[in-house]
Write a protein that holds these residues in place. Structure first.
Motif, short mmCIF file in Angstrom:
data_model
loop_
_atom_site.label_atom_id
_atom_site.label_comp_id
_atom_site.label_asym_id
_atom_site.label_seq_id
_atom_site.Cartn_x
_atom_site.Cartn_y
_atom_site.Cartn_z
N ALA A 51 73.58 -58.17 98.35
CA ALA A 51 74.48 -58.41 97.21
C ALA A 51 75.04 -59.82 97.27
O ALA A 51 75.10 -60.52 96.25
CB ALA A 51 75.61 -57.38 97.20
N HIS A 52 75.44 -60.25 98.45
CA HIS A 52 75.98 -61.60 98.64
C HIS A 52 74.93 -62.65 98.27
O HIS A 52 75.21 -63.61 97.53
CB HIS A 52 76.42 -61.78 100.09
N ASP A 53 73.71 -62.47 98.77
CA ASP A 53 72.63 -63.41 98.46
C ASP A 53 72.30 -63.44 96.98
O ASP A 53 72.08 -64.51 96.40
CB ASP A 53 71.37 -63.05 99.26
N ARG A 54 72.29 -62.26 96.36
CA ARG A 54 72.02 -62.20 94.92
C ARG A 54 73.11 -62.92 94.13
O ARG A 54 72.83 -63.60 93.15
CB ARG A 54 71.88 -60.75 94.46
N GLY A 55 74.34 -62.76 94.55
CA GLY A 55 75.44 -63.45 93.88
C GLY A 55 75.27 -64.96 93.92
O GLY A 55 75.43 -65.64 92.90
N HIS A 56 74.88 -65.48 95.06
CA HIS A 56 74.71 -66.92 95.18
C HIS A 56 73.45 -67.41 94.45
O HIS A 56 73.43 -68.53 93.94
CB HIS A 56 74.73 -67.33 96.65
N THR A 57 72.45 -66.56 94.37
CA THR A 57 71.26 -66.91 93.58
C THR A 57 71.63 -67.01 92.10
O THR A 57 71.25 -67.96 91.42
CB THR A 57 70.14 -65.87 93.78
N PHE A 58 72.40 -66.03 91.62
CA PHE A 58 72.82 -66.07 90.22
C PHE A 58 73.78 -67.22 89.95
O PHE A 58 73.82 -67.75 88.84
CB PHE A 58 73.41 -64.73 89.78
N LEU A 59 74.53 -67.65 90.94
CA LEU A 59 75.38 -68.83 90.78
C LEU A 59 74.52 -70.05 90.49
O LEU A 59 74.81 -70.83 89.57
CB LEU A 59 76.24 -69.05 92.02
N LEU A 60 73.45 -70.22 91.25
CA LEU A 60 72.54 -71.34 91.01
C LEU A 60 71.89 -71.23 89.62
O LEU A 60 71.74 -72.23 88.92
CB LEU A 60 71.47 -71.39 92.09
N VAL A 116 81.48 -62.25 84.44
CA VAL A 116 80.93 -61.03 83.84
C VAL A 116 79.83 -60.42 84.71
O VAL A 116 79.74 -59.21 84.84
CB VAL A 116 80.40 -61.31 82.41
N GLY A 117 79.02 -61.28 85.32
CA GLY A 117 77.91 -60.79 86.11
C GLY A 117 78.22 -60.61 87.57
O GLY A 117 78.21 -59.51 88.10
N ILE A 118 78.53 -61.72 88.25
CA ILE A 118 78.66 -61.70 89.71
C ILE A 118 79.91 -60.95 90.16
O ILE A 118 79.82 -60.01 90.96
CB ILE A 118 78.64 -63.13 90.27
N LEU A 119 81.08 -61.34 89.67
CA LEU A 119 82.31 -60.70 90.16
C LEU A 119 82.40 -59.24 89.73
O LEU A 119 82.73 -58.37 90.54
CB LEU A 119 83.55 -61.47 89.67
N ARG A 120 82.12 -58.96 88.48
CA ARG A 120 82.20 -57.57 88.03
C ARG A 120 81.12 -56.72 88.69
O ARG A 120 81.37 -55.58 89.08
CB ARG A 120 82.10 -57.48 86.51
N GLY A 121 79.92 -57.28 88.84
CA GLY A 121 78.86 -56.56 89.55
C GLY A 121 79.22 -56.33 91.00
O GLY A 121 78.83 -55.32 91.60
N GLY A 122 79.98 -57.26 91.58
CA GLY A 122 80.43 -57.13 92.96
C GLY A 122 81.62 -56.22 93.12
O GLY A 122 82.11 -56.01 94.22
N GLY A 123 82.13 -55.67 92.02
CA GLY A 123 83.27 -54.75 92.08
C GLY A 123 84.62 -55.42 92.06
O GLY A 123 85.65 -54.78 92.24
N ASP A 124 84.65 -56.72 91.82
CA ASP A 124 85.91 -57.48 91.84
C ASP A 124 86.48 -57.60 90.43
O ASP A 124 86.72 -58.70 89.93
CB ASP A 124 85.65 -58.85 92.46
N THR A 125 86.74 -56.47 89.81
CA THR A 125 87.14 -56.46 88.40
C THR A 125 88.57 -56.93 88.18
O THR A 125 88.86 -57.56 87.17
CB THR A 125 86.96 -55.06 87.80
N ILE A 175 86.17 -70.72 93.88
CA ILE A 175 87.04 -70.48 95.04
C ILE A 175 86.84 -69.06 95.55
O ILE A 175 86.71 -68.83 96.76
CB ILE A 175 88.51 -70.76 94.69
N ARG A 176 86.79 -68.11 94.64
CA ARG A 176 86.60 -66.71 95.02
C ARG A 176 85.23 -66.48 95.68
O ARG A 176 85.11 -65.67 96.60
CB ARG A 176 86.75 -65.81 93.79
N MET A 177 84.22 -67.20 95.23
CA MET A 177 82.87 -67.03 95.75
C MET A 177 82.70 -67.58 97.17
O MET A 177 81.72 -67.27 97.83
CB MET A 177 81.85 -67.72 94.85
N ARG A 178 83.64 -68.39 97.64
CA ARG A 178 83.49 -68.99 98.97
C ARG A 178 83.48 -67.95 100.08
O ARG A 178 82.82 -68.12 101.07
CB ARG A 178 84.58 -70.01 99.23
N GLY A 179 84.21 -66.91 99.92
CA GLY A 179 84.24 -65.85 100.93
C GLY A 179 83.42 -64.66 100.48
O GLY A 179 82.49 -64.78 99.69
N SER A 180 83.81 -63.51 100.96
CA SER A 180 83.12 -62.29 100.53
C SER A 180 84.11 -61.27 99.97
O SER A 180 83.78 -60.09 99.84
CB SER A 180 82.32 -61.69 101.69
N LYS A 181 85.32 -61.71 99.62
CA LYS A 181 86.32 -60.80 99.04
C LYS A 181 85.86 -60.23 97.70
O LYS A 181 86.33 -59.20 97.27
CB LYS A 181 87.66 -61.51 98.85
#
Length: 191
Positions: A51-60, A116-125, A175-181
């Protein structure tokens, strides 16, 4: 509403721009939905690293789409504005505002895919909600009214300030993406 207070030319120019903006960002929100599904799926499988790797891929990917959105807006600028039969002053205003929209389009891509994609998909609503509220209601709206009616800036600059929530949301998101919160397992355990 703010643009309505600045005159009919501002409203007409914004109407022209909004059509191009919506057209140029359709794919962005499709990618955002895909990001939410793929990241949520990885979390549901219990694979937080994936999930973490996918988030960073979608960031790129969001950066790439930001450049595409800018290009589409700039490519359609002349055609879109000339399509409408409006006064020359309104056309000139629309051209100026379209340049602002192209710049902001880059940030819309990152914030759209990111929030909409990364944070919400990661459960950080909850954090997603706060990013949206802070960017729009605590920064962009008050600042736009201030520059429009106190400083009396020209309409294209007021339009830029109205859209300043997008870069602010991008900064908060990064800033939020820097960690895994941002990764939260919100799936239910088997009973």
């Amino acid at each position: 509403r703010l643009l309505g207070m600045l005159g009919t030319s501002a409203v007409a120019a914004n109407t022209i721009i909004s059509v191009v903006q919506q057209l140029s960002t359709v794919a962005v929100f499709g990618v955002a939905s895909a990001a939410a599904v793929l990241i949520g799926k990885a979390i549901g499988e219990g694979d937080m690293n994936k999930a973490h790797d996918r988030g960073h891929t979608f960031l790129l990917i969001s950066y790439l789409f930001g450049l595409i959105v800018m290009g589409v807006i700039l490519a359609l600028q002349r055609v879109a504005v000339d399509f409408y039969k409006v006064e020359p002053a309104t056309k000139e205003l629309a051209h100026q505002m379209m340049l602002v929209a192209a710049l902001i389009g880059f940030f819309v891509s990152i914030s759209g895919i990111g929030i909409v994609g990364i944070l919400r998909g990661g459960g950080d609503t909850k954090f997603s909600l706060w990013i949206e509220v802070i960017g729009l209601w605590f920064i962009a709206v008050p600042a736009a009214y201030f520059v429009a009616f106190v400083l009396e800036w020209p309409i294209p600059l007021v339009f830029l300030v109205m859209k300043i929530d997008e870069p602010v949301k991008v900064v908060l998101f990064l800033i939020r993406m820097r960690g895994s919160k941002w990764l939260r397992n919100v799936t239910r355990k088997e009973i």
